[in-house]
Design an enzyme around this catalytic site. Structure first.
Site, PDB file in Angstrom:
ATOM      1  N   LEU A   1       0.880  -1.163   0.000  1.00  0.00           N
ATOM      2  CA  LEU A   1       0.000   0.000   0.000  1.00  0.00           C
ATOM      3  C   LEU A   1       0.920   1.216   0.000  1.00  0.00           C
ATOM      4  CD1 LEU A   1      -2.672  -0.784   2.788  1.00  0.00           C
ATOM      5  CD2 LEU A   1      -3.012  -0.876   0.311  1.00  0.00           C
ATOM      6  N   ASP A   2       0.541   2.285  -0.693  1.00  0.00           N
ATOM      7  CA  ASP A   2       1.352   3.502  -0.673  1.00  0.00           C
ATOM      8  C   ASP A   2       1.498   3.986   0.767  1.00  0.00           C
ATOM      9  OD1 ASP A   2       1.321   3.355  -3.418  1.00  0.00           O
ATOM     10  OD2 ASP A   2      -0.241   4.860  -3.674  1.00  0.00           O
ATOM     11  N   ARG A   3       2.561   4.717   1.024  1.00  0.00           N
ATOM     12  CA  ARG A   3       2.836   5.178   2.385  1.00  0.00           C
ATOM     13  C   ARG A   3       1.631   5.901   3.001  1.00  0.00           C
ATOM     14  NH1 ARG A   3       6.864   9.953   2.778  1.00  0.00           N
ATOM     15  NH2 ARG A   3       4.922  11.047   2.393  1.00  0.00           N
TER      16      ARG A   3
END
Length: 214
Positions: free
Chosen positions: A55-57
């Site tokens: 998942l993106d940060r």
């Protein structure tokens, strides 16, 4: 990472509600990432759990970790085979109506000035995202996304490019308003064949979604 972040656990799988701002991969500067929390997520096992996807940060929500290598390989196959059902919720900057399927290939471009980003490119990798507008509030729209492929930044680019309404707080593809990016992996369903029940996890909308959490 406290136990209240655990959405699902059994002998081979763990789903956590990843907080926004926590990178899955360790940043080059060595700052805090998911790795720093893996010791606290062993729950009696000797080995650390391993994230199966990314998942993106700044995206929060359902993140699947495997608890043994055999399970890891099976879960990866499920993701690669498009068998995993993922549901995201995002607040978009603009009024979007209706529902549909975005079919827009994506490619990675890189410049020295801006670093890398993802763009729509007919010669890129196939990317498909189902979407449905849920409700409006102050010129913004809560949208449900169901990605059928797992490209980097897929929902963010599809929202900004195909729907013309970027995710609120997206620093790369939107205006980057204060308060964090409003993109959340709300649920995850991973089939495990005939013999085992699927992994099913749901992560509640975080407080940063404001009026849309009501």
């Amino acid at each position: 990472m406290h136990g209240d972040r655990v959405l699902f656990i059994d002998g081979e799988a763990l789903v956590i509600d990843k907080p926004a701002g926590l990178p899955v991969d360790r940043p080059r500067n060595g700052s805090i990432s998911l790795e720093n929390h893996l010791e606290s997520l062993k729950f009696g096992f000797k080995r650390w759990p391993v994230p199966v996807h990314r998942l993106d940060r700044d995206t929060s929500g359902c993140l699947l970790l495997s608890r043994n290598p055999k399970a890891h390989a099976r879960f990866q196959q499920a993701f690669e085979g498009g068998l995993v059902e993922k549901r995201y919720l995002a607040v978009l900057n603009g009024v979007v109506e209706g529902e549909g399927m975005i079919d827009l290939a994506l490619a990675k471009v890189s410049t020295i000035e801006e670093g890398w980003r993802i763009v729509a490119d007919p010669a890129g990798k196939a990317a498909r995202t189902g979407w449905r507008a849920l409700r409006h509030e102050g010129g913004r729209t809560l949208v449900e996304f169901r990605p059928q492929t797992g490209r980097t930044h897929q929902i963010r680019v599809h929202a900004a490019t195909a729907l013309g309404a970027p995710v609120v707080g997206d620093l790369v593809y939107g205006a980057g308003e204060a308060g964090g990016m409003l993109l959340h992996a709300a649920s995850l369903t991973v089939p495990r064949g005939e013999a085992k029940d699927p992994i099913i996890a749901e992560a509640p909308l975080p407080e940063r979604f404001g009026a849309f959490t009501e």
